[in-house]
Design an enzyme around this catalytic site. Structure first.
Site, short mmCIF file in Angstrom:
data_model
loop_
_atom_site.label_atom_id
_atom_site.label_comp_id
_atom_site.label_asym_id
_atom_site.label_seq_id
_atom_site.Cartn_x
_atom_site.Cartn_y
_atom_site.Cartn_z
N HIS A 59 0.83 -1.21 0.00
CA HIS A 59 0.00 0.00 0.00
C HIS A 59 0.86 1.24 0.00
O HIS A 59 2.03 1.21 0.35
CB HIS A 59 -1.00 0.00 1.17
CG HIS A 59 -0.42 0.40 2.48
ND1 HIS A 59 -1.07 1.24 3.35
CD2 HIS A 59 0.74 0.09 3.09
CE1 HIS A 59 -0.34 1.42 4.44
NE2 HIS A 59 0.76 0.73 4.30
N CYS A 112 3.64 5.27 5.65
CA CYS A 112 3.71 4.07 6.48
C CYS A 112 5.17 3.60 6.57
O CYS A 112 5.94 3.76 5.62
CB CYS A 112 2.85 2.97 5.86
SG CYS A 112 2.85 1.42 6.81
N GLN A 130 -7.59 -2.51 9.65
CA GLN A 130 -8.79 -1.69 9.81
C GLN A 130 -9.85 -2.18 8.82
O GLN A 130 -9.52 -2.57 7.69
CB GLN A 130 -8.47 -0.22 9.60
CG GLN A 130 -7.56 0.33 10.69
CD GLN A 130 -7.20 1.77 10.46
OE1 GLN A 130 -8.02 2.58 10.03
NE2 GLN A 130 -5.96 2.11 10.74
N SER A 153 -6.18 5.70 9.48
CA SER A 153 -4.78 6.05 9.30
C SER A 153 -4.56 7.11 8.23
O SER A 153 -3.54 7.79 8.23
CB SER A 153 -3.96 4.81 8.93
OG SER A 153 -4.01 3.88 9.99
N HIS A 156 -5.30 5.48 1.29
CA HIS A 156 -4.41 4.45 0.75
C HIS A 156 -4.78 4.13 -0.69
O HIS A 156 -5.93 4.25 -1.09
CB HIS A 156 -4.59 3.10 1.48
CG HIS A 156 -4.66 3.15 2.95
ND1 HIS A 156 -3.63 2.71 3.75
CD2 HIS A 156 -5.65 3.52 3.80
CE1 HIS A 156 -3.98 2.82 5.02
NE2 HIS A 156 -5.21 3.32 5.07
#
Length: 162
Positions: A59, A112, A130, A153, A156
């Site tokens: 990702h 990330c 998630q 977060s 993505h």
């Protein structure tokens, strides 16, 4: 489990320690590595291809000021808006569509810590990510890239690799 090819009441589970599927009978509490007698092997294989217990994904994450932790290895204080993050992610989608490798783009920009691995999150199963991210990752076919996915977060794009 309808369509698994297994005789009733057998189900397919995943062993985290052995990192492979196993078969479990909830009535007798028996678990075995090899498919139980009476299994339709072709149907069972097809079921697992269409309903994987685990997937592996890459990702590219872009966080924004409203992300659950608006900081990353790239930036201690992320101040961009969700709309700005979306616009930026759209440019990466265009670059992907232009033939640039997903891994290179994730290394270049992802917020990330997986960026150093080209965005590789490794294998994960249900309940480990998630919900919105998990749903999108499991819906992808191998080598398919998602549209923009929103999670706590940030935003993505996801590429399923296994």
């Amino acid at each position: 489990m309808a369509g698994t090819g297994l005789p009733e009441p057998w189900v397919i589970k995943f062993s985290r320690s052995k990192k492979r599927e196993y078969f479990f009978n909830p009535e007798t509490k028996e678990s075995v590595w090899e498919a139980p007698s009476g299994t339709d092997e072709d149907q069972s294989k097809k079921y697992l291809e269409e309903n994987p217990l685990r997937v592996r994904a890459l990702h590219l994450l872009i966080k924004h000021k409203d992300s659950r932790r608006p900081a990353s290895h790239r930036n201690e204080n992320i101040t961009i808006t969700k709309d700005e993050a979306k616009e930026e992610l759209e440019t990466y989608i265009k670059r992907l569509n232009g033939g640039e490798p997903f891994e290179s783009l994730a290394k270049e920009r992802s917020d990330c810590s997986s960026a150093k691995r080209g965005g590789d999150l490794g294998f994960f199963g249900h309940g480990e990510m998630q919900p919105s991210f998990e749903k999108a990752a499991f819906a992808l076919k191998i080598d398919q890239v998602s549209d923009i996915v929103e999670s706590d977060s940030g935003l993505h794009i996801i590429k399923r690799v296994a």
